[in-house]
Design a protein around this motif. Structure first.
Motif, PDB file in Angstrom:
ATOM      1  N   GLY A 118     142.767  21.359  40.338  1.00 35.49           N
ATOM      2  CA  GLY A 118     141.599  20.717  39.654  1.00 35.49           C
ATOM      3  C   GLY A 118     140.990  21.627  38.861  1.00 35.49           C
ATOM      4  N   ASP A 121     134.081  21.701  37.703  1.00 29.37           N
ATOM      5  CA  ASP A 121     132.996  21.054  36.453  1.00 29.37           C
ATOM      6  C   ASP A 121     131.477  21.357  36.734  1.00 29.37           C
ATOM      7  OD1 ASP A 121     134.746  19.443  35.035  1.00 29.37           O
ATOM      8  OD2 ASP A 121     134.298  17.531  36.046  1.00 29.37           O
ATOM      9  N   HIS A 134     132.106  21.516  42.261  1.00 29.30           N
ATOM     10  CA  HIS A 134     132.471  19.981  42.008  1.00 29.30           C
ATOM     11  C   HIS A 134     133.850  20.160  41.037  1.00 29.30           C
ATOM     12  CE1 HIS A 134     131.393  16.136  39.837  1.00 29.30           C
ATOM     13  NE2 HIS A 134     131.745  15.563  41.097  1.00 29.30           N
ATOM     14  N   VAL A 135     134.818  19.609  41.576  1.00 30.65           N
ATOM     15  CA  VAL A 135     136.391  19.491  40.986  1.00 30.65           C
ATOM     16  C   VAL A 135     136.717  18.177  40.574  1.00 30.65           C
ATOM     17  CG1 VAL A 135     138.614  20.125  41.798  1.00 30.65           C
ATOM     18  CG2 VAL A 135     136.818  21.716  42.445  1.00 30.65           C
ATOM     19  N   CYS A 136     137.272  18.175  39.387  1.00 28.25           N
ATOM     20  CA  CYS A 136     137.874  17.112  38.658  1.00 28.25           C
ATOM     21  C   CYS A 136     139.502  17.346  38.952  1.00 28.25           C
ATOM     22  CB  CYS A 136     137.647  17.145  37.127  1.00 28.25           C
ATOM     23  SG  CYS A 136     138.492  15.601  36.489  1.00 28.25           S
ATOM     24  N   TRP A 137     140.031  16.379  39.751  1.00 28.21           N
ATOM     25  CA  TRP A 137     141.340  16.763  40.089  1.00 28.21           C
ATOM     26  C   TRP A 137     142.290  16.250  38.955  1.00 28.21           C
ATOM     27  CZ3 TRP A 137     141.568  19.163  44.527  1.00 28.21           C
ATOM     28  CH2 TRP A 137     140.626  18.950  45.529  1.00 28.21           C
ATOM     29  N   ASP A 161     139.898  11.089  36.536  1.00 29.28           N
ATOM     30  CA  ASP A 161     138.436  10.508  36.601  1.00 29.28           C
ATOM     31  C   ASP A 161     137.871  10.772  37.971  1.00 29.28           C
ATOM     32  OD1 ASP A 161     139.677   8.347  37.594  1.00 29.28           O
ATOM     33  OD2 ASP A 161     138.346   7.002  36.498  1.00 29.28           O
ATOM     34  N   HIS A 162     138.865  11.140  38.752  1.00 28.75           N
ATOM     35  CA  HIS A 162     138.555  11.602  40.377  1.00 28.75           C
ATOM     36  C   HIS A 162     137.961  12.811  40.395  1.00 28.75           C
ATOM     37  CE1 HIS A 162     140.513  11.868  44.627  1.00 28.75           C
ATOM     38  NE2 HIS A 162     139.080  11.896  44.719  1.00 28.75           N
ATOM     39  N   LYS A 163     136.680  12.814  40.908  1.00 22.08           N
ATOM     40  CA  LYS A 163     136.009  13.982  41.228  1.00 22.08           C
ATOM     41  C   LYS A 163     135.582  14.068  42.743  1.00 22.08           C
ATOM     42  CE  LYS A 163     134.548  14.306  36.547  1.00 22.08           C
ATOM     43  NZ  LYS A 163     133.225  14.567  35.521  1.00 22.08           N
ATOM     44  N   ASP A 164     135.366  15.278  43.228  1.00 17.71           N
ATOM     45  CA  ASP A 164     134.871  15.639  44.483  1.00 17.71           C
ATOM     46  C   ASP A 164     134.024  16.796  44.657  1.00 17.71           C
ATOM     47  OD1 ASP A 164     135.919  13.499  46.116  1.00 17.71           O
ATOM     48  OD2 ASP A 164     137.827  14.126  45.568  1.00 17.71           O
ATOM     49  N   TRP A 165     133.341  16.907  45.719  1.00 19.45           N
ATOM     50  CA  TRP A 165     132.786  18.331  45.974  1.00 19.45           C
ATOM     51  C   TRP A 165     133.514  19.003  47.029  1.00 19.45           C
ATOM     52  CZ3 TRP A 165     128.869  20.422  43.129  1.00 19.45           C
ATOM     53  CH2 TRP A 165     128.241  19.709  42.472  1.00 19.45           C
TER      54      TRP A 165
END
Length: 298
Positions: A118, A121, A134-137, A161-165
């Motif tokens: 990732g 971000d 916050h990571v954009c995979w 466009d897949h992002k997660d904490w």
């Protein structure tokens, strides 16, 4: 025109460049179906600038459709907002410092699995000093809709466009994600060198761009892992096996000219011949082999 394409279609499931070039019209694009080893039914377009492979955008249905890969849960879980957070420039895991913009590997779901990858971000720090990232995979081809195809490189990733904490302890270390052109210029590809050329819209199962140039008689998009040689006449790139040669034979050659250019060269001496060799335009090749190199691949 479509009628010309149908009339000159070869018997091996594709239209060779020599036949298709001869019947290319000047009005718009010609749509045709191409059956190949990597896709049972792929749309191909031929326009005035060259050949392109059309990557179908697969619409995600609301029933029986798998959700996006739950990277965050498997990499260590996501964390919610603590309230009163502020963005910080970096965080430290062990002795390594990570900043916004770094590309990183994250803990895989099992010891024998490949790590997730990732791009950082944002980094938030709460009042209790708890940090979340916050990571954009990035997706591997086999993780995306459609799976891995023959033109995907072994080190290829899709931006998404897949992002997660995630929590900082999910981060393993840094890696490098290059553009396709940068990747081809590397003298030595390391374990954590990767490249990307597509954006994967995970929520919809779509790819951007949805068209890329194709190369060689086999009309496949470019795979940087495969050895190719450039024709000095038309600037087309070929796999040795597709022109009945071996890699060793090609590497011993001082010059390489494809069969079609050789035919045109011989005809040039005939009275009244007005043929031209069609050269590939530079702007076709932003997703292809790096120019000024005779060979690609290993």
């Amino acid at each position: 025109p479509r009628s010309c394409v149908s009339a000159c279609r070869g018997g091996r499931g594709y239209t060779p460049r020599s036949r298709f070039s001869a019947c290319r019209g000047d009005t718009g694009c010609t749509l045709r179906m191409h059956v190949s080893a990597f896709r049972a039914s792929t749309k191909y377009f031929r326009c005035g600038r060259g050949r392109c492979s059309h990557l179908p955008n697969l619409k995600r249905s609301t029933r029986n459709a798998p959700l996006a890969t739950p990277h965050a849960a498997m990499a260590g879980g996501s964390v919610g907002s603590q309230g009163g957070e502020k963005s910080v420039a970096n965080f430290v895991v062990g002795k390594e410092k990570f900043r916004v913009g770094d590309t990183v590997t994250l803990r895989p779901p099992s010891a024998d699995a490949s790590p997730f990858i990732g791009r950082i971000d944002d980094i938030k720090k709460g009042k209790s000093d708890q940090v979340r990232v916050h990571v954009c995979w990035y997706y591997r081809p086999e993780e995306a809709r459609g799976g891995r195809k023959g033109f995907h490189g072994s080190k290829e990733l899709f931006d998404s466009d897949h992002k997660d904490w995630v929590t900082p302890d999910a981060v393993n270390g840094k890696c490098r994600v290059h553009t396709l052109a940068e990747y081809q210029q590397l003298d030595d590809v390391q374990e954590f060198d990767f490249f990307t050329r597509f954006v994967y819209l995970a929520s919809r199962g779509e790819f951007k761009p949805d068209r890329v140039p194709v190369y060689c008689l086999c009309e496949m998009p470019f795979n940087p892992d495969l050895f190719m040689v450039e024709c000095e006449g038309c600037s087309e790139w070929h796999h040795p096996a597709c022109v009945q040669l071996t890699q060793e034979e090609v590497q011993k050659m001082t010059h390489f000219v494809c069969a079609e250019c050789t035919k045109l060269h011989l005809k040039a001496g005939q009275k009244g011949f007005k043929g031209n060799v069609r050269r590939r335009d530079d702007d076709e090749d932003q997703h292809g082999p790096v120019m000024k190199k005779r060979h690609t691949g290993s």
